[in-house]
Structure formats: C-alpha cells, structure tokens
Design a protein around this motif. Structure first.
Motif, PDB file in Angstrom:
ATOM      1  N   TYR A 113       0.846  -1.202   0.000  1.00 50.37           N
ATOM      2  CA  TYR A 113       0.000   0.000   0.000  1.00 50.37           C
ATOM      3  C   TYR A 113       0.874   1.242   0.000  1.00 50.37           C
ATOM      4  O   TYR A 113       0.984   1.929   1.009  1.00 50.37           O
ATOM      5  N   PRO A 114       1.508   1.527  -1.136  1.00 53.19           N
ATOM      6  CA  PRO A 114       2.364   2.712  -1.181  1.00 53.19           C
ATOM      7  C   PRO A 114       1.548   3.982  -0.966  1.00 53.19           C
ATOM      8  O   PRO A 114       0.389   4.054  -1.381  1.00 53.19           O
ATOM      9  N   CYS A 115       2.143   4.947  -0.278  1.00 54.11           N
ATOM     10  CA  CYS A 115       1.430   6.195  -0.025  1.00 54.11           C
ATOM     11  C   CYS A 115       1.493   7.054  -1.282  1.00 54.11           C
ATOM     12  O   CYS A 115       2.575   7.276  -1.820  1.00 54.11           O
ATOM     13  N   GLU A 119       7.127   8.091  -3.630  1.00 56.00           N
ATOM     14  CA  GLU A 119       7.816   6.900  -4.083  1.00 56.00           C
ATOM     15  C   GLU A 119       9.213   6.904  -3.471  1.00 56.00           C
ATOM     16  O   GLU A 119       9.737   7.967  -3.137  1.00 56.00           O
ATOM     17  N   ILE A 120       9.741   5.693  -3.291  1.00 55.70           N
ATOM     18  CA  ILE A 120      11.067   5.589  -2.664  1.00 55.70           C
ATOM     19  C   ILE A 120      12.100   5.551  -3.777  1.00 55.70           C
ATOM     20  O   ILE A 120      12.134   4.609  -4.556  1.00 55.70           O
ATOM     21  N   ASP A 121      12.903   6.623  -3.887  1.00 56.70           N
ATOM     22  CA  ASP A 121      13.910   6.699  -4.944  1.00 56.70           C
ATOM     23  C   ASP A 121      14.877   5.527  -4.867  1.00 56.70           C
ATOM     24  O   ASP A 121      15.199   5.052  -3.781  1.00 56.70           O
ATOM     25  N   ALA A 122      15.331   5.112  -6.056  1.00 57.07           N
ATOM     26  CA  ALA A 122      16.251   3.971  -6.125  1.00 57.07           C
ATOM     27  C   ALA A 122      17.547   4.257  -5.358  1.00 57.07           C
ATOM     28  O   ALA A 122      18.152   3.353  -4.801  1.00 57.07           O
ATOM     29  N   GLY A 140      15.131  -7.369  21.806  1.00 59.47           N
ATOM     30  CA  GLY A 140      15.764  -8.358  20.942  1.00 59.47           C
ATOM     31  C   GLY A 140      15.884  -7.915  19.503  1.00 59.47           C
ATOM     32  O   GLY A 140      16.623  -8.501  18.738  1.00 59.47           O
ATOM     33  N   PHE A 141      15.142  -6.908  19.085  1.00 54.83           N
ATOM     34  CA  PHE A 141      15.269  -6.385  17.726  1.00 54.83           C
ATOM     35  C   PHE A 141      14.760  -4.961  17.681  1.00 54.83           C
ATOM     36  O   PHE A 141      14.052  -4.525  18.578  1.00 54.83           O
ATOM     37  N   ASN A 142      15.149  -4.267  16.602  1.00 54.58           N
ATOM     38  CA  ASN A 142      14.595  -2.937  16.363  1.00 54.58           C
ATOM     39  C   ASN A 142      13.454  -3.090  15.362  1.00 54.58           C
ATOM     40  O   ASN A 142      13.674  -3.484  14.216  1.00 54.58           O
ATOM     41  N   GLN A 143      12.250  -2.799  15.806  1.00 52.08           N
ATOM     42  CA  GLN A 143      11.077  -3.007  14.935  1.00 52.08           C
ATOM     43  C   GLN A 143      11.175  -2.191  13.648  1.00 52.08           C
ATOM     44  O   GLN A 143      10.741  -2.631  12.580  1.00 52.08           O
ATOM     45  N   ALA A 144      11.791  -1.008  13.737  1.00 53.70           N
ATOM     46  CA  ALA A 144      11.907  -0.147  12.553  1.00 53.70           C
ATOM     47  C   ALA A 144      12.837  -0.771  11.516  1.00 53.70           C
ATOM     48  O   ALA A 144      12.612  -0.644  10.316  1.00 53.70           O
ATOM     49  N   LEU A 145      13.875  -1.465  11.980  1.00 56.15           N
ATOM     50  CA  LEU A 145      14.808  -2.110  11.048  1.00 56.15           C
ATOM     51  C   LEU A 145      14.118  -3.257  10.308  1.00 56.15           C
ATOM     52  O   LEU A 145      14.328  -3.445   9.105  1.00 56.15           O
ATOM     53  N   ILE A 146      13.294  -4.017  11.005  1.00 57.17           N
ATOM     54  CA  ILE A 146      12.575  -5.125  10.350  1.00 57.17           C
ATOM     55  C   ILE A 146      11.671  -4.585   9.245  1.00 57.17           C
ATOM     56  O   ILE A 146      11.642  -5.116   8.129  1.00 57.17           O
ATOM     57  N   LEU A 147      10.971  -3.494   9.515  1.00 58.74           N
ATOM     58  CA  LEU A 147      10.102  -2.883   8.499  1.00 58.74           C
ATOM     59  C   LEU A 147      10.950  -2.322   7.348  1.00 58.74           C
ATOM     60  O   LEU A 147      10.609  -2.497   6.175  1.00 58.74           O
ATOM     61  N   ALA A 148      12.047  -1.667   7.681  1.00 59.82           N
ATOM     62  CA  ALA A 148      12.902  -1.038   6.671  1.00 59.82           C
ATOM     63  C   ALA A 148      13.452  -2.070   5.687  1.00 59.82           C
ATOM     64  O   ALA A 148      13.510  -1.828   4.483  1.00 59.82           O
ATOM     65  N   ARG A 149      13.844  -3.219   6.210  1.00 63.74           N
ATOM     66  CA  ARG A 149      14.412  -4.262   5.332  1.00 63.74           C
ATOM     67  C   ARG A 149      13.389  -4.728   4.311  1.00 63.74           C
ATOM     68  O   ARG A 149      13.716  -4.969   3.153  1.00 63.74           O
ATOM     69  N   GLU A 150      12.129  -4.876   4.741  1.00 63.82           N
ATOM     70  CA  GLU A 150      11.085  -5.313   3.799  1.00 63.82           C
ATOM     71  C   GLU A 150      10.799  -4.228   2.774  1.00 63.82           C
ATOM     72  O   GLU A 150      10.558  -4.516   1.604  1.00 63.82           O
ATOM     73  N   LEU A 151      10.822  -2.965   3.224  1.00 53.80           N
ATOM     74  CA  LEU A 151      10.572  -1.847   2.309  1.00 53.80           C
ATOM     75  C   LEU A 151      11.646  -1.753   1.232  1.00 53.80           C
ATOM     76  O   LEU A 151      11.362  -1.386   0.096  1.00 53.80           O
ATOM     77  N   ALA A 152      12.875  -2.087   1.596  1.00 51.62           N
ATOM     78  CA  ALA A 152      13.998  -1.954   0.665  1.00 51.62           C
ATOM     79  C   ALA A 152      14.074  -3.138  -0.297  1.00 51.62           C
ATOM     80  O   ALA A 152      14.741  -3.047  -1.323  1.00 51.62           O
ATOM     81  N   ARG A 153      13.387  -4.216   0.029  1.00 54.52           N
ATOM     82  CA  ARG A 153      13.548  -5.445  -0.759  1.00 54.52           C
ATOM     83  C   ARG A 153      13.186  -5.260  -2.240  1.00 54.52           C
ATOM     84  O   ARG A 153      14.004  -5.596  -3.103  1.00 54.52           O
ATOM     85  N   PRO A 154      12.012  -4.699  -2.576  1.00 54.68           N
ATOM     86  CA  PRO A 154      11.662  -4.605  -4.000  1.00 54.68           C
ATOM     87  C   PRO A 154      12.610  -3.699  -4.792  1.00 54.68           C
ATOM     88  O   PRO A 154      12.959  -4.024  -5.936  1.00 54.68           O
ATOM     89  N   LEU A 233       8.549   7.670   6.520  1.00 60.30           N
ATOM     90  CA  LEU A 233       7.452   6.742   6.249  1.00 60.30           C
ATOM     91  C   LEU A 233       7.234   5.849   7.465  1.00 60.30           C
ATOM     92  O   LEU A 233       8.179   5.248   7.970  1.00 60.30           O
ATOM     93  N   THR A 234       6.015   5.830   7.952  1.00 59.37           N
ATOM     94  CA  THR A 234       5.708   4.927   9.077  1.00 59.37           C
ATOM     95  C   THR A 234       4.551   4.015   8.676  1.00 59.37           C
ATOM     96  O   THR A 234       3.766   4.337   7.785  1.00 59.37           O
ATOM     97  N   LEU A 235       4.480   2.898   9.367  1.00 56.84           N
ATOM     98  CA  LEU A 235       3.406   1.943   9.112  1.00 56.84           C
ATOM     99  C   LEU A 235       2.070   2.538   9.557  1.00 56.84           C
ATOM    100  O   LEU A 235       1.084   2.470   8.846  1.00 56.84           O
ATOM    101  N   ALA A 236       2.056   3.130  10.743  1.00 61.05           N
ATOM    102  CA  ALA A 236       0.779   3.594  11.282  1.00 61.05           C
ATOM    103  C   ALA A 236       0.906   5.015  11.827  1.00 61.05           C
ATOM    104  O   ALA A 236       1.995   5.468  12.155  1.00 61.05           O
ATOM    105  N   ARG A 237      -0.253   5.675  11.916  1.00 59.56           N
ATOM    106  CA  ARG A 237      -0.274   7.016  12.467  1.00 59.56           C
ATOM    107  C   ARG A 237      -1.328   7.100  13.567  1.00 59.56           C
ATOM    108  O   ARG A 237      -2.482   6.752  13.355  1.00 59.56           O
ATOM    109  N   ALA A 238      -0.885   7.579  14.734  1.00 56.49           N
ATOM    110  CA  ALA A 238      -1.791   7.677  15.877  1.00 56.49           C
ATOM    111  C   ALA A 238      -2.775   8.817  15.636  1.00 56.49           C
ATOM    112  O   ALA A 238      -2.461   9.794  14.979  1.00 56.49           O
TER     113      ALA A 238
END
Ligand code: ZN
Ligand code: ZN
Length: 238
Positions: A113-115, A119-122, A140-154, A233-238
């Motif tokens: 669901y891209p905003c 767009e995320i520049d190459a 045990g982990f940084n939640q932001a890093l886990i999200l960032a890795r998935e975002l960078a994958r494509p 870019l964040t997953l959710a907004r309060a």
C-alpha cells in the motif's frame, strides 16, 4: 528441500490471520484475512502536504496548522494506515510479543500500500529510527529495522542502521504532550558516519508516528550533517 519443509510447516501450523486467528486462504495476504484487512483504514487525501495529518473535511491537501506555525524538520511524512483496531493489535504483538515474523509481514503490507505522492527513490538510503541499546537488548530487535528491510527489498535500496545512533534512552514519550516530547527527545540522536549521510536523500522508517517529535529530531540531526532531504514513512499514524 527448503520449500518442502516450508510446505510441511504450513500444513502443521497453517498461517493464521493475526487479527481474528482464522486460517488464511491461499489468496489471502498475511498478516490479515480479508475481513480484518477491511478494518484497516489506509491514510488517503485530504492530508497535510507536509506531515501527512489526515483532515476530516474537504478533499484538497493543504498544510495543517501545526506545520504552518512550526514547520517540521523533514520534507514529507506519510503513514500507511491509522493506528487503530487490528493494525494496533498487530503492532503491539510484533513489538511487545517480540514476533519478528509478524513484523516482516507488516513490512510487506507497507510495500503493498504505497502512499500516494511518496515513491522511494532507487538511490535513497533507508534509515530505521534507532533504538537505544538498552531497549534493543530488552526487545531483541529494532522493529523499525525489520520494516525497513522489507521496504527496501523490491527496490534494492541500502538500509543503513549504523549511521544514526540513539545516544541516550529517553523517558517513555507515551504520556507526554507535543512540546514535552520535543524537549524530551532533543539531543537523543547522533550521526556516527557523516560521510554516509551528506548529500543523500534519506527515508526514515518507523512503526508509529505520534506527534512526529522523534522523526523530527532525527531529521534535524541528519540535515545538520548535510543530508539532501529527509522524508519519513511509518506503518501507522496515531
Ligand atoms: Zn482476520
Ligand atoms: Zn502538517
């Protein structure tokens, strides 16, 4: 062999919706079944052109009052969906239940669901908002890093989790107002590898945007080291 094993694991522990626990069908995309997915409210116009705050009425994007009076450090901030209902529960389970696999599914959810308008520049560098080492040890982990890795994958962007550090643990921000949060967070981050930041377009990634004080402070520090621009870019907004 690995696929065979994965198939076997799915047979014994079929993937379930993180919202309602129902077994997911072949066409369902984790972490939600279609019914729970329908409860997620994506953030769409009308929004603040700068910080992404949603407006109740009207249909044109414009600056919100807060961005007019005190422009934030970042160029642009967007969140995928509202921090409520099944998404709020999923984020809590990911962070406090230490469910990294759920975190990866939430990261893939972000890529689906891209905003609009972001767009995320190459050649952008993706920097997860850092956790203090004490918090990292605890979780045990940084939640932001886990999200960032998935975002960078494509797009294959570089995820840089070393250039920005959190140097002191701040008091929990949850009960603080906007100004108190800003004071609380001031000076909490430091750029450790300025050469990796200078002249770069940076995308800061975090799980939840609340008042923007944390990402605003990260942006301030990165721009002070000559970052070309900082978007958020964040997953959710309060
Ligand atoms: Zn469900
Ligand atoms: Zn705004």
């Amino acid at each position: 062999m690995r696929r065979l094993l994965a198939g076997l694991v799915d047979l014994i522990f079929p993937p379930r919706c993180t919202g309602c626990g129902r077994v997911l069908g072949d066409d369902d995309r984790p972490p939600f079944c279609p019914a729970c997915q329908a409860e997620v409210r994506l953030l769409r116009s009308p929004l603040c052109t700068r910080c992404g705050a949603p407006f109740d009425g009207g249909d044109a994007d414009h600056l919100c009052g807060a961005c007019l009076t005190a422009p934030p450090g970042f160029t642009l901030a967007r969140s995928v969906a509202r921090y409520e209902s099944v998404l709020l529960d999923a984020i809590h389970r990911f962070k406090y239940g230490r469910d990294a696999a759920l975190g990866r599914a939430l990261g893939r959810f972000m890529t689906r669901y891209p905003c609009p308008g972001m767009e995320i520049d190459a050649d952008a560098r993706i920097i997860p908002v850092p956790l203090h080492v004490d918090r990292l040890r605890e979780r045990g982990f940084n939640q932001a890093l886990i999200l960032a890795r998935e975002l960078a994958r494509p797009g294959g962007q570089t995820v840089d989790f070393l250039s920005l550090k959190r140097r002191h643990a701040t008091d929990p921000q949850v009960r603080l107002g906007r100004d108190a949060r800003r004071r609380n967070i001031r000076g909490a981050f430091v750029v450790t590898r300025p050469e990796r930041v200078a002249d770069r377009k940076i995308l800061l990634v975090d799980d939840v945007y609340t008042t923007g004080s944390t990402v605003g402070e990260c942006a301030r520090v990165l721009l002070a080291h000559q970052a070309a621009e900082v978007a958020v870019l964040t997953l959710a907004r309060a």
